[in-house]
Motif scaffolding. Sequence first.
Motif, PDB file in Angstrom:
ATOM      1  N   THR A 279       0.800  -1.231   0.000  1.00 27.44           N
ATOM      2  CA  THR A 279       0.000   0.000   0.000  1.00 27.44           C
ATOM      3  C   THR A 279       0.834   1.284   0.000  1.00 27.44           C
ATOM      4  OG1 THR A 279      -0.104   0.009   2.421  1.00 27.44           O
ATOM      5  CG2 THR A 279      -1.846  -1.176   1.234  1.00 27.44           C
ATOM      6  N   THR A 280       2.111   1.187  -0.329  1.00 29.34           N
ATOM      7  CA  THR A 280       2.981   2.363  -0.208  1.00 29.34           C
ATOM      8  C   THR A 280       3.017   3.231  -1.460  1.00 29.34           C
ATOM      9  OG1 THR A 280       4.860   0.978  -0.864  1.00 29.34           O
ATOM     10  CG2 THR A 280       4.468   1.273   1.500  1.00 29.34           C
ATOM     11  N   ARG A 281       2.355   2.840  -2.518  1.00 26.89           N
ATOM     12  CA  ARG A 281       2.413   3.589  -3.781  1.00 26.89           C
ATOM     13  C   ARG A 281       0.996   3.783  -4.347  1.00 26.89           C
ATOM     14  NH1 ARG A 281       7.090   3.970  -2.276  1.00 26.89           N
ATOM     15  NH2 ARG A 281       8.955   3.222  -3.375  1.00 26.89           N
ATOM     16  N   ARG A 282       0.805   4.883  -5.049  1.00 26.20           N
ATOM     17  CA  ARG A 282      -0.370   5.152  -5.885  1.00 26.20           C
ATOM     18  C   ARG A 282      -1.698   4.894  -5.162  1.00 26.20           C
ATOM     19  NH1 ARG A 282       1.167   4.960 -11.795  1.00 26.20           N
ATOM     20  NH2 ARG A 282       3.287   4.151 -11.975  1.00 26.20           N
ATOM     21  N   GLU A 283      -1.884   5.479  -4.021  1.00 27.13           N
ATOM     22  CA  GLU A 283      -3.075   5.198  -3.213  1.00 27.13           C
ATOM     23  C   GLU A 283      -4.371   5.523  -3.955  1.00 27.13           C
ATOM     24  OE1 GLU A 283      -5.097   6.550   1.070  1.00 27.13           O
ATOM     25  OE2 GLU A 283      -3.138   7.317   0.443  1.00 27.13           O
ATOM     26  N   ARG A 284      -4.453   6.703  -4.554  1.00 30.69           N
ATOM     27  CA  ARG A 284      -5.696   7.094  -5.223  1.00 30.69           C
ATOM     28  C   ARG A 284      -5.966   6.222  -6.444  1.00 30.69           C
ATOM     29  NH1 ARG A 284      -6.034  13.440  -6.115  1.00 30.69           N
ATOM     30  NH2 ARG A 284      -8.112  12.759  -6.777  1.00 30.69           N
ATOM     31  N   GLU A 285      -4.921   5.897  -7.178  1.00 34.27           N
ATOM     32  CA  GLU A 285      -5.107   5.047  -8.356  1.00 34.27           C
ATOM     33  C   GLU A 285      -5.524   3.637  -7.946  1.00 34.27           C
ATOM     34  OE1 GLU A 285      -2.751   4.143 -12.535  1.00 34.27           O
ATOM     35  OE2 GLU A 285      -1.808   5.306 -10.945  1.00 34.27           O
TER      36      GLU A 285
ATOM     37  N   VAL B 238      -0.097  -4.360   4.995  1.00 35.78           N
ATOM     38  CA  VAL B 238       0.201  -3.143   5.758  1.00 35.78           C
ATOM     39  C   VAL B 238       0.811  -3.518   7.102  1.00 35.78           C
ATOM     40  CG1 VAL B 238      -0.724  -0.969   6.643  1.00 35.78           C
ATOM     41  CG2 VAL B 238      -1.879  -2.111   4.743  1.00 35.78           C
ATOM     42  N   ASN B 239       1.929  -2.861   7.450  1.00 31.79           N
ATOM     43  CA  ASN B 239       2.553  -3.041   8.766  1.00 31.79           C
ATOM     44  C   ASN B 239       2.764  -4.509   9.105  1.00 31.79           C
ATOM     45  OD1 ASN B 239       2.587  -0.242   9.218  1.00 31.79           O
ATOM     46  ND2 ASN B 239       0.517  -0.282  10.061  1.00 31.79           N
TER      47      ASN B 239
ATOM     48  N   SER C 182       3.880  -0.234  -8.449  1.00 34.33           N
ATOM     49  CA  SER C 182       5.205   0.381  -8.490  1.00 34.33           C
ATOM     50  C   SER C 182       5.166   1.706  -9.235  1.00 34.33           C
ATOM     51  CB  SER C 182       6.206  -0.566  -9.159  1.00 34.33           C
ATOM     52  OG  SER C 182       6.432  -1.720  -8.376  1.00 34.33           O
ATOM     53  N   ASP C 183       5.969   2.655  -8.749  1.00 35.07           N
ATOM     54  CA  ASP C 183       5.946   4.003  -9.319  1.00 35.07           C
ATOM     55  C   ASP C 183       7.348   4.611  -9.277  1.00 35.07           C
ATOM     56  OD1 ASP C 183       5.154   6.477 -10.272  1.00 35.07           O
ATOM     57  OD2 ASP C 183       4.375   7.160  -8.348  1.00 35.07           O
TER      58      ASP C 183
END
Length: 356
Positions: free
Chosen positions: A206-212, A235-236, A256-257
Motif C-alpha cells: 500500500t505504499t504507492r499510488r493510493e488514489r489510483e 500493511v505493517n 510500483s511508481d
Amino acid sequence: MSRITGLASRSLEAYRLRAEMRRRQPPQLRYVERGADVPTIYYLAPDLDAAVGGIRVIYRHVDALNGLGVRARVLHGTPGFRSTWFEHETPVVYTPDVELTGADVLVVPEWYGPTLDRLPAWVTMVIFNQRAYDTWDFVPYETTGKGSPYAGFGNLKALLTVSQDNADLLEYAFPGIPVHRVRNVIDADLFHPGDGTPGRRISFTTTRRERERDQLLHILRSRGVLDGWDVVPIVNRSETEVAEIMRDSAITLSFSDREGFGLPPAEAMACGSYVVGYPGLAGREFFDPAYCSPVAENDLLAFARAVEAACASYDEDPLAFAKAGRVASERVLSEYSAERLDGELLAFFTPLTTRS
C-alpha cells in the motif's frame, strides 16, 4: 483571496521543507588521523523502524560483506537503535562510538540528499542511491548547480545503485561520477512458492499510488470481478508475514511508481504469485510477460482488464495458472541471488579498501 491562498501555500511548503531537512539531518561524525589495521565499510542508515525496503537492503549488504571477510557495519545515529521488522544479526554501531579513519569508507543513502553538504569533506564516501527518481527530493532548485547534490565532495568515489534503469539515469545526470549497479537479493529461504496451489486471494502493498489503487478496486468491484476473491492489503507486516501472504495469493497487484528496483513485485514472483500491474520503470528488467502481466504506466483501463483476465484464467484452470507463477519464481530467484550480489559487492569495494 488568491494572493492569500498563494502565501499560505508557500508558507506550508517552506514549513515542509524545513521539517524534512531536520528529519534528514545526518548524525555528527568523528574522524581521527591515525590509520586503521583493517578498513571498515560503514553503511549510514536512517533511524526509521518501518518496513522500508531500502533499509533492509543496507542490512543485507553489511551481512554479505562480513560473510565475504570484509569488515562492514550498519551505522545509526541513535545509540541502541536497530531495525526490528525483519530478523537479523547484523552488526550495528552508533556514531557517538565510532571514529572514522582515512582507510574507512562511508556509504550514504540518497535519502540524505538535501543535507549532504553537512557531511565532512574528508570522509571517503559512496552514495548508495536506491531510488534515483528521488535524488532531488527536497533539494531547492535555486540552490543547485552542476552536479548537485553530489558536487563538491572531493572524496566521493562512486554512486552505487540497484537496477540498470537507475544506473542509466544516474550516469546521464552525473557524467563525471562513476556509477555501479549491484543487484538486489530475493531471499529464497523466505520468498518461495508453497506446496499447493494458491487460493482466490489478491494481495498488494500500500505504499504507492493510493488514489489510483482505490480507483482500480472500485472498477473491479463494480464489474463483479472481485466476487469470491479475498482482497488483502499488506500493511505493517513483518518480512515473514509478507512472504506468507504473497505465497497464499494467486494474484499480486503491483503499484510500483518510478522505482529504484521494485522489491514487492519481485518478492511476490519469488513466492509463485502471478503479478499484474506497473513495473515502475526499474522493474522492467524482471517483468517478463511470459510469466506476469506488465501494464503500461498510468494505464488504469489496461490494469483493470489485465486483472480481470488473470482472475478468469485462474478460475478456468488454477493449476495451469499457478505454473506461470512458479516459472516466475525460478527466474527471479536465479537472477537475484545472494551469490551474484556477493561477487558484485566484492568487485566494487575491493579497490576502495585495498591500500596502494
